[in-house]
Design a protein around this motif. Structure first.
Motif, PDB file in Angstrom:
ATOM      1  N   LEU A 211       0.951  -1.243   0.108  1.00  0.00           N
ATOM      2  CA  LEU A 211       0.072  -0.151  -0.099  1.00  0.00           C
ATOM      3  C   LEU A 211       1.085   1.430   0.000  1.00  0.00           C
ATOM      4  N   PRO A 212       0.441   2.227  -0.492  1.00  0.00           N
ATOM      5  CA  PRO A 212       1.016   3.851  -0.396  1.00  0.00           C
ATOM      6  C   PRO A 212       1.455   4.202   0.976  1.00  0.00           C
ATOM      7  N   PRO A 213       2.484   4.769   1.238  1.00  0.00           N
ATOM      8  CA  PRO A 213       2.788   5.076   2.882  1.00  0.00           C
ATOM      9  C   PRO A 213       1.495   5.594   3.460  1.00  0.00           C
ATOM     10  N   ALA A 214       0.921   6.330   3.107  1.00  0.00           N
ATOM     11  CA  ALA A 214      -0.118   7.161   3.937  1.00  0.00           C
ATOM     12  C   ALA A 214      -1.335   6.002   4.135  1.00  0.00           C
ATOM     13  N   GLU A 215      -1.614   5.390   3.250  1.00  0.00           N
ATOM     14  CA  GLU A 215      -2.736   4.303   3.296  1.00  0.00           C
ATOM     15  C   GLU A 215      -2.293   3.243   4.403  1.00  0.00           C
ATOM     16  N   LEU A 216      -0.945   2.956   4.243  1.00  0.00           N
ATOM     17  CA  LEU A 216      -0.646   1.704   5.209  1.00  0.00           C
ATOM     18  C   LEU A 216      -0.441   2.437   6.637  1.00  0.00           C
ATOM     19  N   GLN A 217       0.038   3.601   6.776  1.00  0.00           N
ATOM     20  CA  GLN A 217      -0.048   4.239   8.069  1.00  0.00           C
ATOM     21  C   GLN A 217      -1.567   4.470   8.575  1.00  0.00           C
ATOM     22  N   ALA A 218      -2.523   4.636   7.723  1.00  0.00           N
ATOM     23  CA  ALA A 218      -4.034   4.700   8.218  1.00  0.00           C
ATOM     24  C   ALA A 218      -4.383   3.360   8.444  1.00  0.00           C
ATOM     25  N   LEU A 219      -3.872   2.377   7.640  1.00  0.00           N
ATOM     26  CA  LEU A 219      -4.191   0.892   8.100  1.00  0.00           C
ATOM     27  C   LEU A 219      -3.688   0.493   9.425  1.00  0.00           C
ATOM     28  N   VAL A 220      -2.501   0.824   9.583  1.00  0.00           N
ATOM     29  CA  VAL A 220      -1.584   0.258  10.982  1.00  0.00           C
ATOM     30  C   VAL A 220      -2.753   0.861  12.076  1.00  0.00           C
ATOM     31  N   LYS A 221      -3.074   2.234  12.191  1.00  0.00           N
ATOM     32  CA  LYS A 221      -3.698   2.655  12.875  1.00  0.00           C
ATOM     33  C   LYS A 221      -5.107   2.191  13.416  1.00  0.00           C
ATOM     34  N   LEU A 236       5.344  -3.143  11.336  1.00  0.00           N
ATOM     35  CA  LEU A 236       4.945  -2.787  10.115  1.00  0.00           C
ATOM     36  C   LEU A 236       4.772  -1.209   9.966  1.00  0.00           C
ATOM     37  N   SER A 237       4.577  -0.653  11.012  1.00  0.00           N
ATOM     38  CA  SER A 237       4.647   0.748  10.882  1.00  0.00           C
ATOM     39  C   SER A 237       6.260   1.236  10.795  1.00  0.00           C
ATOM     40  N   TYR A 238       6.865   0.553  11.441  1.00  0.00           N
ATOM     41  CA  TYR A 238       8.306   0.861  11.451  1.00  0.00           C
ATOM     42  C   TYR A 238       9.063   0.853  10.182  1.00  0.00           C
ATOM     43  N   LEU A 239       8.785  -0.356   9.470  1.00  0.00           N
ATOM     44  CA  LEU A 239       9.285  -0.434   8.149  1.00  0.00           C
ATOM     45  C   LEU A 239       8.499   0.532   6.895  1.00  0.00           C
ATOM     46  N   ASN A 240       7.297   0.872   7.443  1.00  0.00           N
ATOM     47  CA  ASN A 240       6.806   2.080   6.738  1.00  0.00           C
ATOM     48  C   ASN A 240       7.358   3.159   6.560  1.00  0.00           C
ATOM     49  N   CYS A 241       7.808   3.761   7.837  1.00  0.00           N
ATOM     50  CA  CYS A 241       8.320   4.767   8.383  1.00  0.00           C
ATOM     51  C   CYS A 241       9.760   4.908   7.708  1.00  0.00           C
ATOM     52  N   LEU A 242      10.459   3.725   7.446  1.00  0.00           N
ATOM     53  CA  LEU A 242      11.776   3.609   7.060  1.00  0.00           C
ATOM     54  C   LEU A 242      11.641   4.021   5.407  1.00  0.00           C
ATOM     55  N   ARG A 243      10.754   3.727   4.802  1.00  0.00           N
ATOM     56  CA  ARG A 243      10.778   3.679   3.384  1.00  0.00           C
ATOM     57  C   ARG A 243      10.342   5.141   2.783  1.00  0.00           C
ATOM     58  N   VAL A 244       9.843   6.113   3.833  1.00  0.00           N
ATOM     59  CA  VAL A 244       9.440   7.532   3.588  1.00  0.00           C
ATOM     60  C   VAL A 244      10.694   8.322   4.488  1.00  0.00           C
ATOM     61  N   ASN A 245      11.638   7.653   4.981  1.00  0.00           N
ATOM     62  CA  ASN A 245      12.886   8.285   5.556  1.00  0.00           C
ATOM     63  C   ASN A 245      12.176   9.049   6.729  1.00  0.00           C
ATOM     64  N   PRO A 470       8.719   4.364  -5.877  1.00  0.00           N
ATOM     65  CA  PRO A 470       8.236   5.857  -5.492  1.00  0.00           C
ATOM     66  C   PRO A 470       8.967   6.227  -4.230  1.00  0.00           C
ATOM     67  N   ASN A 471       9.536   5.314  -3.479  1.00  0.00           N
ATOM     68  CA  ASN A 471       9.823   5.573  -1.968  1.00  0.00           C
ATOM     69  C   ASN A 471      11.153   5.374  -1.778  1.00  0.00           C
ATOM     70  N   GLN A 472      11.761   5.824  -0.494  1.00  0.00           N
ATOM     71  CA  GLN A 472      13.175   5.644  -0.050  1.00  0.00           C
ATOM     72  C   GLN A 472      13.245   4.065   0.208  1.00  0.00           C
ATOM     73  N   PRO A 473      14.424   3.581   0.381  1.00  0.00           N
ATOM     74  CA  PRO A 473      15.619   4.148  -0.361  1.00  0.00           C
ATOM     75  C   PRO A 473      15.853   4.263  -1.881  1.00  0.00           C
ATOM     76  N   SER A 474      15.122   3.508  -2.419  1.00  0.00           N
ATOM     77  CA  SER A 474      15.239   3.231  -4.252  1.00  0.00           C
ATOM     78  C   SER A 474      15.062   4.775  -4.781  1.00  0.00           C
TER      79      SER A 474
END
Length: 730
Positions: A211-221, A236-245, A470-474
């Motif tokens: 999922l896109p970072p914003a949607e995945l964070q909403a899902l974790v919530k 999972l939230s930790y991994l999601n935060c890593l990809r958006v730095n 689209p996201n970090q680190p790529s």
């Protein structure tokens, strides 16, 4: 993140509570309707669509009536008969009362019992996915008291009374996320575990499917609102935060994850707590290293090592050892060798393979034999095949791509990059790995296309990289390549100020490369003191690779040759020692392409020192290397230098006809360079080429051709005026 890092202890894991809800009752009614239908009523399309829809229904959180019917009635499925019958059965259950609900679960039990006429067959296989779901639902129902059954029935009535009117729920084969449509999802334990596992696997192997970072964070919530003590959701939230730095979010999620993993119930042993603490410290070290905070990472790593030594946890110690050689710049070779030996003893395939890749990379940086480097990568490749580790398989291809480019073999680098992309296509798409290594392979192809003058194709490939990663680190990889392509275009069009701005912007992506590009831009605009200052800053850095050391010496040599009485021997004497030093570094580290570039610079210096015979003798070998493995711009420069060597040697011939033939060959070389430079729109070098062509034509008495080249030079100079031309430089 290494998949062995999160070693979770089952004793500390909070159980995921699951209860019977109206949504689950509606799902089992759907299953009952379908399995109770005769074979004649079921079409092939309906069978296929029901299997897909049922899988989505049991994997989704609890939807309301509108969401459930929106899923069944979506354009993706042809389940109109099932939808109509489900509505009828729900209405009938609500009209008949609690007795009908009891009868429903009695009938569900009959679905998994053998048929009377065929004892070996049942309407629903109890070991199938749907059979397990129905059996679990029956068990949950049988545990309910009569009061709870009445409460469930009242909830079913409220569920059935919901309004079905409104816009349809959009679902397609590419949008398999019905849980995002509801604001009040109720997640059961099984659905939550499955979703977290799927999203974590996607983040680690194929981010494009996550999922896109914003949607995945909403899902974790949403998950945490249903299960506040679900530690894996925080991870999972930790991994999601890593990809958006996002450093703060990642740190907070990691703390919450291990807070909830700490065993507090049933009086666990002290070792259970220490196990959680040491892996928490290890993950914290990995987090700080991810963001470049090496000192903080070393402190956390020291704590993890101390706790692991107290507990005698060799696996944790070995994982910590892997980070030790990553975070240090001294004695890497022995550290990596010990890591390989210990990981092999402990049968840690993933860590062993990573250590072998690190060993090959370190050996290349230390200038060891390339044969040894690629043999080490082959050993890692064997481990990857044994363990089916697709992330490291991709990393091996990416490392080979980088090493071949490092050694100056562009064709082999391109082949390895394309092999990586090929391994992620066709029948193997289910095992696709879309991590940074794959992004690097895509960018390598774009860079080679750009060097070959295929700017449109390079833009298409980079655009694909932007959409796919689209996201970090790529995203840092293709962003840097995009900026460098733009910088090169501006430099060749003599837009020095714009190029310098791009060079400064690159500092956020790669500070060292930014300094190299700033030096080029300042040299192009003839700011020699400023360029020399940055070049000396680069030369003073301790962690430069051998390739970067050669580059900075070449830049200093160019600056000195261009800044002192251009075209005279005085401008070359100060750079000859630098070039010899650069050649020694390139040769000792097996950098064949950079050795060829240095030799071409030496040839140019020999021409300035009035040594044409030595220049002609030295130019023949490096020009073959450059024409075989270099980009078009370097090829054009090689043609120009060879033409200058021919011209310098022609002056020593007394035979006019022989001299004319040599000059015509030099002119032919310049025309090859002119054709390439026109394709690349390299105006500065193109003007130098036209200038030399007019001079050469004048030497052999061809005034019409001389005037034509002079006219083209004048037109180009009016469009792109410059104060000084680097015609005497390589």
């Amino acid at each position: 993140m290494n998949k062995e890092y999160l070693s979770l202890d089952g004793s500390g894991k909070k159980s995921q509570k699951e209860c019977l809800t109206p949504y689950k009752v509606a799902v089992v009614i759907c299953i009952k309707i379908y399995t109770g239908s005769s074979i004649a009523e079921k079409t092939v399309i309906e069978k296929r669509d029901f299997c897909i829809a049922a899988l989505k229904m049991i994997q989704s959180p609890d939807l309301d009536k509108k969401g459930l019917f929106g899923l069944i009635n979506s354009s993706e499925f042809a389940l109109e008969r099932l939808s109509c019958q489900l509505k009828i059965d729900l209405d009938h259950t609500c009209e008949q009362g609690v007795k009908e609900l009891l009868d429903l679960f009695d009938n569900l039990g009959n679905l998994i019992k053998p048929l009377i006429d065929n004892p070996h067959v049942a309407l629903l296989n109890k070991h199938s996915v749907l059979g397990l779901y129905v059996r679990r639902t029956i068990v949950m129902f049988e545990k309910l008291s009569f009061y709870q059954i009445v409460a469930l029935f009242e909830d079913i009535k409220e569920f059935n009374d919901a309004d079905l009117f409104g816009p349809p729920l959009p679902l397609s084969s590419k949008n398999q996320r019905p849980f995002l449509q509801s604001d009040n999802n109720i997640w059961g334990g099984r659905q939550a575990e499955l979703l977290v596992a799927q999203q974590a696997h996607a983040l680690l192997t194929d981010e494009h499917k996550a999922l896109p970072p914003a949607e995945l964070q909403a899902l974790v919530k949403d998950l945490l609102s249903s299960s506040p003590y679900y530690a894996e959701a925080h991870y999972l939230s930790y991994l999601n935060c890593l990809r958006v730095n996002e450093y703060c979010g990642a740190l907070d999620s990691l703390y919450h994850c291990f807070d909830r993993l700490t065993p507090l119930e049933n009086r666990p042993s002290a070792d259970d707590k220490l196990r959680t603490f040491r892996y928490a410290a290890l993950n914290l070290a990995a987090l700080h290293a991810q963001f470049g905070y090496k000192e903080l990472a070393q402190l956390a790593l020291k704590e993890a090592i101390m706790l692991a030594q107290e507990a005698g946890d060799n696996v944790c110690l070995q994982l910590a050892h892997s980070w030790v050689y990553y975070l240090t710049n001294k004695n890497k070779g022995p550290l990596i060798e010990r890591s390989i030996a210990k990981s092999t003893t402990l049968n840690m395939l993933h860590t062993s393979s990573l250590a072998l890749i690190a060993s090959a990379h370190n050996a290349a940086m230390e200038g060891k034999n390339p044969q040894l480097v690629f043999e080490t990568l082959s050993k890692s490749d064997v481990l990857n095949r044994q363990g089916a580790m697709i992330d490291l398989m991709s990393m091996i291809y990416a490392e080979r791509t980088a090493l071949w480019a490092y050694y100056g073999k562009t064709v082999m680098s391109s082949v390895c990059g394309q092999l990586l992309l090929l391994s992620n296509s066709g029948e193997k798409k289910k095992l696709m790995f879309n991590g940074p290594s794959t992004c690097q392979a895509v960018v390598t192809v774009a860079n080679i296309l750009h060097e070959m003058g295929e700017f449109a194709l390079a833009s298409v490939v980079l655009s694909h990289a932007k959409d796919r990663f689209p996201n970090q680190p790529s995203s840092r990889i293709w962003a840097l390549a995009d900026q460098l392509h733009e910088f090169t275009r501006l430099m060749r069009n003599e837009k020095w100020s714009a190029a310098e701005e791009i060079a400064v912007q690159i500092s956020s992506l790669d500070p060292v490369e930014s300094k190299f590009r700033q030096t080029e831009a300042l040299f192009g605009r003839h700011d020699y003191p400023g360029a020399l200052k940055i070049a000396y800053e680069l030369e003073a850095m301790e962690d430069l690779t051998p390739q970067q050391k050669v580059r900075v010496k070449l830049q200093i040599s160019q600056i000195k040759c261009g800044s002192v009485a251009t075209g005279t021997p005085m401008s070359a004497t100060s750079s000859i020692l630098l070039l010899n030093s650069a050649l020694d570094i390139a040769t000792s580290n097996h950098l064949s392409y950079y050795a060829a570039l240095v030799n071409m610079h030496i040839v140019n210096v020999q021409l300035l020192l009035r040594m044409p015979y030595q220049a002609m003798r030295n130019v023949r070998e490096p020009i073959i290397q450059i024409l075989a493995h270099g980009g078009l711009y370097d090829q054009a420069r090689a043609h120009i230098t060879y033409a200058k060597c021919l011209s310098a040697n022609a002056a020593n011939h007394t035979n006019n006809e022989h001299k004319r033939q040599i000059m015509l060959e030099a002119i032919n070389q310049l025309f090859k360079a002119k054709k390439i430079l026109e394709r690349l729109e390299a105006n500065d070098r193109l003007k130098s080429t036209l200038y030399l062509l007019s001079v050469f034509y004048h030497e052999i008495g061809m005034p019409e051709e001389r005037n034509r080249c002079a006219f083209e030079f004048k037109q180009l100079d009016q469009q792109f005026p410059t104060e000084k031309n680097h015609v005497f430089l390589f």
